[in-house]
Enzyme design. Sequence first.
Site, PDB file in Angstrom:
ATOM      1  N   HIS A 160       0.737  -1.317  -0.311  1.00 43.37           N
ATOM      2  CA  HIS A 160      -0.129  -0.192   0.288  1.00 43.37           C
ATOM      3  C   HIS A 160       0.818   1.100   0.079  1.00 43.37           C
ATOM      4  O   HIS A 160       0.176   2.640  -0.400  1.00 43.37           O
ATOM      5  CB  HIS A 160      -0.856  -0.133   1.340  1.00 43.37           C
ATOM      6  CG  HIS A 160      -1.860   0.401   1.098  1.00 43.37           C
ATOM      7  ND1 HIS A 160      -2.054   1.586  -0.394  1.00 43.37           N
ATOM      8  CD2 HIS A 160      -3.527   0.895   0.891  1.00 43.37           C
ATOM      9  CE1 HIS A 160      -3.638   2.112  -0.200  1.00 43.37           C
ATOM     10  NE2 HIS A 160      -3.916   2.066   0.946  1.00 43.37           N
ATOM     11  N   ASP A 385      -9.299  -9.979 -16.852  1.00 41.06           N
ATOM     12  CA  ASP A 385      -9.517 -11.254 -17.127  1.00 41.06           C
ATOM     13  C   ASP A 385      -8.058 -11.391 -18.466  1.00 41.06           C
ATOM     14  O   ASP A 385      -7.106 -11.188 -18.770  1.00 41.06           O
ATOM     15  CB  ASP A 385      -9.764 -11.533 -19.343  1.00 41.06           C
ATOM     16  CG  ASP A 385     -10.085 -12.362 -19.382  1.00 41.06           C
ATOM     17  OD1 ASP A 385      -9.828 -12.990 -19.479  1.00 41.06           O
ATOM     18  OD2 ASP A 385     -11.215 -12.302 -20.625  1.00 41.06           O
TER      19      ASP A 385
END
Length: 447
Positions: A160, A385
Amino acid sequence: MTKSLEMPDCNYPKEAVLVRPGAATPRHSLYLSNLDDQPFLRFSIRYLYLYRTAVGVEALKSSLSTVLVDYYPLVGRLRASADDRGKLEVDCGEQGALFAEGHLDLTAAEFLEGSGRPNRSWRKLLYRVEAQSFLDVPPLVVQVIHLSCGGMLLCTAISHCLCDGIGTAQFLHAWAQATAKPNADPSVVVVPPPPFHSRRVLTPRSPPKIAFPHPEFSAPREPGLNVLEQVLLSPQPLAPVSVTFAPSQILRLKKQCVPSFKCTSFEVLAWHVWRCWVRSLDLPPALRVRLLFSTNVRRRLDPELPHGYYGNGFILGCAEARVDRLVRSSARCGVKLVQQAKERVCDGYVRSVVDLLEERRGRKPDLSASLVISQWSKLGLEDLDFGGGRPLHMGPLASEIYCLFLPVVGDLHAFTVLVSVPQGCAERLEHLLRGEETNGGSWWHQK
């Protein structure tokens, strides 16, 4: 309540490997902004994806190596800055991203059946890095898990300190596209923007100028706060509560704000979850509670952050209310608190936060009486994808820290709310979120 699946152990036939960029990359130290290296962000954002069809591991490694040429800081290592005490920087030296491959005696259908509520056993799905401290953990860790049905789980941990949610989504989409369509024509396919690396656009002013109050960083001792601490720190284990809100249910919440009051789905859902959370914990009426939520500042700055900026470009919006007033408030009044918190975030406010973090190093948001919402929806995370189709499931590996607003695969306008509370409060919170204890009766199934 929805079922939670206990994960079996992973089998690792091979040692984890380091994946490095496929071409030479710059060697230097990358400055991190004050928004990047905040102490409360010193952890990895952990995503989990389930796919019906596995993608070849060598193809994933090869495309990752290609993408890391552009995103080379992710193969560096965090370290303390020698020039600026208390700050972190990235040593960009091509040390490598960690890539692990495992096998699990589990089918995609079995995972889906118990995917509503993650539990601590899910942490087995991400390769455990033996490290002395957070600084020793690679900024990017990937694990591919082959399932017994031919599907796969893909888990990623991204520091992060280097990326926020928008930044991680930008990187993951670049990797997915490089895997699925390595020779795609940019004029035909939507290509993620090239990464913008420099964080100097968020350099603090000299001298720092804290021009706004920042209640999210203050920690007053409120009457009744010890009661909340006793509830949240009780010996009871935390139990995750997961509720999916269809567009029709969000619309019904919005209708409670009429007449003539416009609000976004996030605003009304944030108010509803905050109010239900407070009610489920049965807090003292006079206690002041806060709602903290991530607010994207990329377009709120003047000038705006550069296109492709993948560092932390958010600050916490902060709404406050006394418990009794929040519980009794109308939807209109409650949502207005959320909107006002968002409206306060302007260029001057963001610069003031950056300067506050410069002047008071190590300052953390006050979470003592706060619900923190991290929004993972609307980032396109559910569309990843790699060539075998879109995921069947997208979510976190754990849910103990923050309340997450998650995307729903196949429904752009739906939200799944995932939040953990002490076990004794979990069932009541779920009933409240579903509107089953409102004065006017349940609105959940109303037509």
